[in-house]
Motif scaffolding. Structure first.
Motif, PDB file in Angstrom:
ATOM      1  N   LEU A 194       0.355  -4.663  -0.296  1.00 20.97           N
ATOM      2  CA  LEU A 194       0.332  -3.758   0.688  1.00 20.97           C
ATOM      3  C   LEU A 194      -0.095  -4.469   2.202  1.00 20.97           C
ATOM      4  O   LEU A 194      -1.526  -4.546   1.996  1.00 20.97           O
ATOM      5  CB  LEU A 194      -0.762  -2.542   0.422  1.00 20.97           C
ATOM      6  CG  LEU A 194      -0.884  -1.353   1.432  1.00 20.97           C
ATOM      7  CD1 LEU A 194       0.083  -0.993   2.134  1.00 20.97           C
ATOM      8  CD2 LEU A 194      -1.720  -0.361   0.772  1.00 20.97           C
ATOM      9  N   ALA A 231       4.320  -2.798   5.515  1.00 16.73           N
ATOM     10  CA  ALA A 231       4.207  -1.250   5.957  1.00 16.73           C
ATOM     11  C   ALA A 231       5.069  -0.968   7.276  1.00 16.73           C
ATOM     12  O   ALA A 231       5.750   0.157   7.388  1.00 16.73           O
ATOM     13  CB  ALA A 231       2.958  -0.980   6.098  1.00 16.73           C
ATOM     14  N   LEU A 269       2.402   5.167   8.768  1.00 12.26           N
ATOM     15  CA  LEU A 269       2.483   3.734   8.591  1.00 12.26           C
ATOM     16  C   LEU A 269       2.168   2.882  10.061  1.00 12.26           C
ATOM     17  O   LEU A 269       2.259   3.508  11.069  1.00 12.26           O
ATOM     18  CB  LEU A 269       3.624   3.335   8.296  1.00 12.26           C
ATOM     19  CG  LEU A 269       4.094   3.962   6.530  1.00 12.26           C
ATOM     20  CD1 LEU A 269       5.584   3.700   6.544  1.00 12.26           C
ATOM     21  CD2 LEU A 269       3.184   3.204   5.620  1.00 12.26           C
ATOM     22  N   VAL A 327      -3.322   4.117   7.528  1.00 12.27           N
ATOM     23  CA  VAL A 327      -3.008   2.721   7.027  1.00 12.27           C
ATOM     24  C   VAL A 327      -3.556   1.422   7.808  1.00 12.27           C
ATOM     25  O   VAL A 327      -3.907   0.741   7.283  1.00 12.27           O
ATOM     26  CB  VAL A 327      -1.576   2.443   6.669  1.00 12.27           C
ATOM     27  CG1 VAL A 327      -1.067   0.983   6.228  1.00 12.27           C
ATOM     28  CG2 VAL A 327      -1.021   3.676   5.489  1.00 12.27           C
ATOM     29  N   LEU A 376       0.066   7.962   1.867  1.00  9.40           N
ATOM     30  CA  LEU A 376       1.094   7.356   1.364  1.00  9.40           C
ATOM     31  C   LEU A 376       1.665   8.374   0.237  1.00  9.40           C
ATOM     32  O   LEU A 376       3.035   8.137   0.025  1.00  9.40           O
ATOM     33  CB  LEU A 376       0.826   6.079   0.626  1.00  9.40           C
ATOM     34  CG  LEU A 376       0.684   4.880   1.609  1.00  9.40           C
ATOM     35  CD1 LEU A 376       0.043   3.637   1.085  1.00  9.40           C
ATOM     36  CD2 LEU A 376       1.825   4.491   2.266  1.00  9.40           C
ATOM     37  N   VAL A 383       6.327   2.085  -2.664  1.00 10.90           N
ATOM     38  CA  VAL A 383       5.232   2.975  -2.373  1.00 10.90           C
ATOM     39  C   VAL A 383       4.281   3.078  -3.455  1.00 10.90           C
ATOM     40  O   VAL A 383       3.137   3.315  -3.321  1.00 10.90           O
ATOM     41  CB  VAL A 383       5.725   4.095  -1.765  1.00 10.90           C
ATOM     42  CG1 VAL A 383       4.562   5.141  -1.245  1.00 10.90           C
ATOM     43  CG2 VAL A 383       6.310   4.111  -0.398  1.00 10.90           C
ATOM     44  N   TRP A 392       2.179   0.305  -4.115  1.00 11.81           N
ATOM     45  CA  TRP A 392       1.072   0.395  -3.201  1.00 11.81           C
ATOM     46  C   TRP A 392      -0.081   1.451  -3.663  1.00 11.81           C
ATOM     47  O   TRP A 392      -1.369   1.209  -3.683  1.00 11.81           O
ATOM     48  CB  TRP A 392       1.423   0.866  -1.913  1.00 11.81           C
ATOM     49  CG  TRP A 392       2.118  -0.366  -1.226  1.00 11.81           C
ATOM     50  CD1 TRP A 392       2.301  -1.381  -1.435  1.00 11.81           C
ATOM     51  CD2 TRP A 392       3.024  -0.175   0.136  1.00 11.81           C
ATOM     52  NE1 TRP A 392       3.399  -2.163  -0.787  1.00 11.81           N
ATOM     53  CE2 TRP A 392       3.408  -1.349   0.489  1.00 11.81           C
ATOM     54  CE3 TRP A 392       3.152   0.860   1.174  1.00 11.81           C
ATOM     55  CZ2 TRP A 392       4.268  -1.390   1.540  1.00 11.81           C
ATOM     56  CZ3 TRP A 392       3.828   0.790   2.187  1.00 11.81           C
ATOM     57  CH2 TRP A 392       4.432  -0.432   2.490  1.00 11.81           C
TER      58      TRP A 392
END
Length: 914
Positions: free
Chosen positions: A430, A435, A484, A502, A550, A597, A600
Motif C-alpha cells: 500500500l 494508490a 485516495l 490515505v 478503502l 484493495v 491493502w
C-alpha cells in the motif's frame, strides 16, 4: 534545389579516449569546447547522441544520430550500436583507430541514404508516409531522407491497415493421455542435436529424466515434479525440448517453458528453429508470451501519432510506428525493437506506448482485432511450445487469467530464480504510487492530467445507461475513490499537510520511519525502512481511518463486478461479441483491483493487532540520491513458495524445475526450499548432471588479500590493472551502485587511452541488453554492472575471460531478510544465498569447451566455507594483487596453461584448512 549531402555536415566521435571531428576531407582531434560549439551551431553526424553527450559533458547534445537513421531505414533489424557494429552491418571497413571513426560515420550515412533508392529495399513500405510526418516534426534527418523517397503512385497500405487480424477459434480439446516412449524421446533428441553431433551422455540422461515428468499424474494436486541441476554445457535446453515437443505432438497439448530473463527467452526462441525449421510452421507452433506491459498498445500509438506526443517524443512515436509495421510480435521490451532506441530520446521513453496501467478497453478498442497482446494470447492456446516467464505464469495463476488454457505441463528454466519471482508476485504494498494509479483508473483524467486515461464512467457508459444498479455502483466507486492520493500528494505529505485518509496514513508512515531510522541511514540519501512492530497511536488511528475509507471503495467495486457478470448472463440486445469481450475484460480488471484493495485492508488490519507469522510487514520511504519518490507499507510472505505451490505447481500435471545452479553450490535442501517442492504432497524426483567442462584446466579462482575494504582508490586501481592484464574481456560485478560509479569514474579514461573500452550499468545511457550486446561484440571491451549482469548473461568465447567481484556478495540487510534469516537458520541462510550468487557469477565465465578464464574476488574476507560454490577441482588461490595481475596476464594474455603452484588448492582442500 539539390538535396544536401551527408558530407556537408561535420562528423563527431567522442569517447573516454578523446574527441575527433571530421569536416570536409579532414579529421582532427578537437577539444570539448570546440566540439560543443560546433554541435550547438550546426547538426553533426554522430552515433548514440546521449552517450556522446555524456562523454562531452553536454547532456543535451542532439544531431544527425545514425542510430535514428538506422531505425528509420531498417526497423526491427538488430544492430550493435558501436562503430564496429555499424561498419559490420553495412559491410564497411571497420576503423582501426578512433581517429578513423568520423570518416566511417560519413560513409555509413551515405550507405543508409543510398539504400532508400535500392529497389530491393525490404522495408520500403510506409517509409514515404513516415518521412512526410517526420519532416513536419523537424526530424534532423528528414532533409536528407525525403528527397530520396519517390512519391508512391497510390496511397501506402501502412501500419494499421497493414497489420493482420487474428481470428477466433474453437476451444482446444483437452490433451490426450499419453506416456512417452524412452527410445522415441532419445530419437527426438538426436534429431534436434543433428546428425554427427558429439555424443553427450549427460544430455541423454537428462532427457530421459525429464520425460518422466510428462507421464499422466496419479492423483489430483500431485504433479510429476522433477528438480534437475544440469551443469553448464550439458545441453539442458534441448534435453527438455525433446520430450516436451514429443509430448505436445502426441498429446495435442501445450508445454509452457518459463524463464526468468529475457535473454533466455530469446535463446529459446532461436532454439525452436531446430524443432520447426519452416518459419511459417514455427510461427504457429511456438509462441513467446510476456506480460501485457511489454507489448506496444496500438491505441496508445495512434494517440501519439495524432498529436498526443510533442517534440522529440513525437519523433520517437513515428520511428516506433515504422518498427510496428515490421515487428515479429510487437514486443517492445526485449523483442526486436532495438533496446537503444528509447534511450536516444532520454526522458521521452516508450512507457506511454504500452499498457502499463491496465487501462485496456479490450473489444472497445478499434484495433482490438490487430492487437499484439491479444494475438499472442490466442496463438498460445493452439501452440505446442509457449515460451513465457516466471512472472506471467504466476500472475495468470494467481489472478485466474486464461484458466481455460491453464498449462498442464510446465518447465521452469532458470529455476533458481523461482523464489524471487514468487516473492515479487505474491507480495502486496500500500504505497502512494500504487494508490494514485488506482484513483486514476477509477476516476479518469483530473485537473492537469494528460493522456488517454479513461475512468470507469467512460469505459462502461453503455452499462450505466442500460443497468441502473451498475450505474449507481460506478458513481459510488468514482466518489469513494477520492479518498485516495491525488496529484502532488508527495509534496503535501512532506509538508505535513496531507489531504484525505490515505495521505494521512502515508504521512504517519513517513513520520514513523524517520523517527526509527538510524542517523547514518537517514543521512545516506537512500531508502529507509523499519519493521511494522509496536506502532504508535497516531499510526494505528490513521490505519483504522484509512481502512474504513478503502472498505467504502471496495464495496461498490465488488458490486459493479457482480452487475457485470449479471449482464453477461442476461445477454441484453446490445451485447454483441465485441461488447461481451469488453465487459469480460472489465470484469478481469475489476477483479484485479478488488484483490488489490482487499490486500491493502489485510495489511491495515495487522497494524495494532497480533502479528501473522506467515508474513513480514514493514514501513518504507523510498528514496534515490536523497529524493523521496514513494512511501508505503509492504507485506511479503515469509516463504513465498507456499502460494507458489498452491496456485501454480499443484494444479499442473507435470513440472520440471531446472537450472545449472539449482542447488546454489549447496545440497538438495536449498533447491527444495526455494522451488516450492517442500510444500508438495508428493516429493519431487531429483536429477543431477555435472558439467562436462574441464574446470581445473579451463578456470581458476583468485582471492586477492591486500585490498582494504572500503578503499575506493585501491579498488579502482585493482580493476584497472586486472582489465589491462586481461586486455579487456572483463565483467566487473558490484554490490553497490555508488561503488560501481566511483570505480568507473576513476578508470574509464585510463583504459580508453590503452584502447580498452569500458562500459557500465547505471552510468552509460543504455539499457542492460544493449550493454551486453556491445560487450559480446568487442573482445577488448569490459563491462561493469550489478545483479542483472550476474544472472543470465550468456557471453561465450573470448569476449568474457575475466570475472572480477568487488567482494563477497552478502545479502543486503533489510527487515525482510532479517526475518527470513531468523527462520532459515541464521548464518547458514546467508551462506546459502552467497554460495548461490557466487555459483551464478562463476557460471558466466566458462560457457564452451574452449573457453578459458579467471574469477577474481577482491576481498581477503572471503570465508573458505563458501568456496564449495565453485566447481569441484577448480584451482583456488589466495594471492596479493600483484600476484593476481601476473597470473591473469600470463593466463589470459599469453594463453599459457596453468603452472603447478604449491599454493593452489581445490575448494575441498581450502575448506578443510579453514
Amino acid at each position: 534545389m539539390a538535396s544536401p549531402s551527408p558530407l556537408s555536415f561535420p562528423a563527431l566521435h567522442a569517447s573516454h579516449g578523446g574527441i575527433w571531428m571530421r569536416e570536409g576531407d579532414e579529421t582532427r582531434e578537437a577539444s570539448k569546447g570546440r566540439a560543443i560549439s560546433i554541435a550547438a551551431e550546426t547538426p553533426v553526424i554522430l552515433l548514440n547522441a546521449p552517450l556522446a553527450g555524456q562523454r562531452l559533458g553536454y547532456p543535451e547534445l542532439n544531431g544527425l544520430d545514425l542510430l535514428e537513421l538506422w531505425a528509420f531505414v531498417h526497423p526491427a533489424r538488430f544492430l550493435v550500436p558501436t562503430p564496429k557494429g555499424l561498419a559490420e552491418a553495412l559491410g564497411l571497413e571497420t576503423p582501426q583507430r578512433e581517429g578513423d571513426i568520423p570518416a566511417l560515420y560519413h560513409a555509413a550515412a551515405q550507405a543508409l541514404i543510398a539504400t532508400l533508392a535500392d529497389p530491393e529495399w525490404a522495408e520500403r513500405e510506409g517509409a514515404w508516409t513516415a518521412a512526410q510526418s517526420l519532416h513536419r516534426l523537424r526530424w534532423p534527418w528528414a532533409q536528407l531522407v525525403t528527397p530520396h523517397l519517390p512519391t508512391p503512385k497510390e496511397a501506402e497500405r501502412w501500419l494499421f491497415s497493414k497489420l493482420p487480424e487474428w481470428e477466433e477459434a474453437a476451444a482446444r480439446p483437452a490433451p490426450r493421455t499419453v506416456t512417452l516412449n524412452g527410445e522415441a524421446v532419445l530419437e527426438r533428441l538426436d534429431a534436434l542435436t543433428g546428425h554427427g553431433a558429439e555424443a553427450r551422455p549427460g544430455q541423454r540422461a537428462y532427457a530421459e529424466a525429464a520425460a518422466a515428468s510428462f507421464a499422466p499424474r496419479a492423483l489430483r494436486n500431485q504433479p510429476n515434479m522433477l528438480l534437475a541441476e544440469a551443469g553448464t554445457g550439458i545441453g539442458k535446453t534441448l534435453g527438455y525440448l525433446a520430450p516436451a515437443s514429443l509430448w505436445a505432438a502426441e498429446a495435442g497439448g501445450p508445454v509452457w517453458i518459463s524463464t526468468y530473463t529475457k535473454a533466455l527467452q530469446r535463446q529459446l526462441d532461436r532454439e525452436s528453429e531446430r524443432l520447426f525449421p519452416d518459419a511459417s510452421v514455427r510461427k504457429r507452433r511456438v509462441v513467446v508470451r510476456k506480460g501485457r506491459e511489454n507489448y506496444l498498445c496500438l491505441l496508445n500509438l495512434e494517440d501519439a501519432l495524432q498529436g498526443g506526443f510533442a517534440g522529440r517524443a513525437a519523433i520517437l512515436a513515428h520511428l516506433v510506428a515504422r518498427w510496428a509495421a515490421f515487428t515479429k510480435d510487437g514486443d517492445m521490451i526485449g523483442g526486436d525493437l532495438p533496446g537503444w532506441l528509447p534511450i536516444l530520446f532520454r526522458r521521452n521513453g516508450t512507457t506511454a506506448l504500452t499498457d502499463r496501467r491496465g487501462e485496456c478497453i479490450y473489444a472497445g478498442c478499434p484495433h482490438f482485432r490487430k492487437c499484439f497482446i491479444e494475438r499472442a494470447s490466442r496463438a498460445s492456446a493452439d501452440a505446442d511450445i509457449v515460451i513465457a516467464n516466471h512472472a506471467l505464469v504466476m500472475v495468470n495463476a494467481a489472478r485466474g487469467r486464461e484458466s481455460a488454457t491453464r498449462p498442464p505441463r510446465m518447465v521452469f528454466d532458470e529455476g533458481h530464480h523461482l523464489f524471487d519471482a514468487a516473492d515479487s508476485t505474491f507480495s502486496a504494498a500500500l504505497t502512494g504510487q500504487e494508490a494514485i494509479e488506482l484513483r486514476r483508473w477509477v476516476i479518469g483524467p483530473e485537473g492537469t492530467s494528460r493522456g488517454r486515461r479513461r475512468g470507469l464512467s467512460a469505459r462502461l457508459s453503455d452499462l450505466a445507461s442500460y443497468d441502473a444498479e451498475g450505474g449507481e455502483a460506478i458513481e459510488a466507486a468514482r466518489k469513494n475513490a477520492q479518498v485516495l492520493p491525488s496529484d502532488e500528494w508527495l509534496k503535501r505529505v512532506n509538508a505535513g499537510e496531507p489531504y484525505g485518509p490515505v495521505e494521512a496514513l502515508l504521512a504517519a508512515v513517513r513520520g514513523t520511519v524517520y523517527a526509527r531510522a538510524e542517523g547514518q541511514d537517514a543521512d545516506a540519501g537512500y531508502g529507509l525502512e523499519t519493521e511494522l512492530a509496536e506502532p504508535d497511536g497516531a499510526l494505528v488511528d490513521a490505519a483504522q481511518t484509512a481502512a474504513e475509507a478503502l472498505d467504502g471503495l471496495l464495496r461498490p467495486l465488488t458490486r459493479l463486478g457482480k452487475r457485470l457478470e449479471a449482464v453477461i448472463e442476461d445477454a441484453p440486445d446490445w451485447l454483441d461479441g465485441a461488447a461481451r469481450a469488453r465487459i469480460e475484460g472489465a470484469i478481469s480488471s475489476l477483479a484485479w483491483r478488488c484483490d488489490l484493495v482487499a490486500a491493502w485492508l489485510s495489511i491495515l488490519s495487522r497494524i495494532g493487532g497480533p502479528a501473522d507469522p506467515d508474513f513480514v510487514d514493514w514501513l518504507a520511504v523510498d528514496r534515490f540520491e536523497g529524493r523521496e519518490f514513494d512511501i508505503g507499507i509492504h507485506r511479503h510472505w515469509l516463504d513465498p513458495t507456499r502460494p507458489l505451490a498452491e496456485t501454480v505447481l499443484k494444479p499442473a500435471h507435470g513440472v520440471i524445475v531446472t537450472s545449472a545452479t539449482l542447488k546454489g553450490g549447496g545440497d538438495w535442501s536449498s533447491a527444495e526450499a526455494r522451488s516450492g517442492s517442500l510444500h508438495m504432497d508428493r516429493p519431487a524426483a531429483r536429477f543431477e548432471a555435472q558439467s562436462p567442462f574441464d574446470y581445473p584446466a579451463q578456470a581458476e579462482v583468485l582471492i586477492v588479500t591486500d585490498i582494504k575494504r572500503g578503499d575506493i582508490p585501491a579498488m579502482a586501481g585493482a580493476y584497472a590493472r586486472l582489465i589491462e592484464a586481461a586486455q579487456g574481456g572483463t565483467l566487473g560485478l558490484f554490490t553497490a551502485i555508488r561503488r560501481l560509479r566511483a570505480v568507473h569514474a576513476r578508470i574509464a579514461d585510463r583504459l580508453a587511452r590503452a584502447g580498452l573500452p569500458l562500459f557500465a550499468q547505471h552510468v552509460d545511457p543504455m539499457d542492460t541488453g544493449t550493454l551486453v550486446d556491445i560487450f559480446r561484440d568487442d573482445p577488448r571491451a569490459s563491462l561493469l554492472g550489478t545483479d542483472a549482469l550476474r544472472d543470465g548473461v550468456d557471453v561465450p568465447g573470448h569476449s568474457l575471460r575475466l570475472v572480477a567481484m568487488e567482494g563477497v556478495p552478502w545479502p543486503k540487510p533489510s527487515v525482510l531478510h532479517a526475518a527470513r534469516r531468523l527462520a532459515g537458520g541464521g548464518s547458514a541462510y546467508d551462506d546459502r544465498i552467497v554460495r548461490a550468487r557466487l555459483a551464478q557469477a562463476f557460471g558466466r565465465l566458462i560457457r564452451r569447451a574452449d573457453d578459458r578464464g579467471t574469477f577474481v574476488i577482491l576481498s581477503a574476507a572471503m570465508p573458505s566455507r563458501l568456496l564449495s560454490a565453485f566447481p569441484e577441482g577448480v584451482p583456488i588461490r589466495r594471492v596479493t594483487l600483484d600476484e593476481a595481475i601476473v597470473s591473469v596476464s600470463e593466463r589470459l594474455g599469453s594463453g599459457d596453461a596453468f603452472v603447478h603452484d604449491p599454493r593452489v588448492a581445490t575448494h575441498g582442500e581450502a575448506a578443510g584448512r579453514e
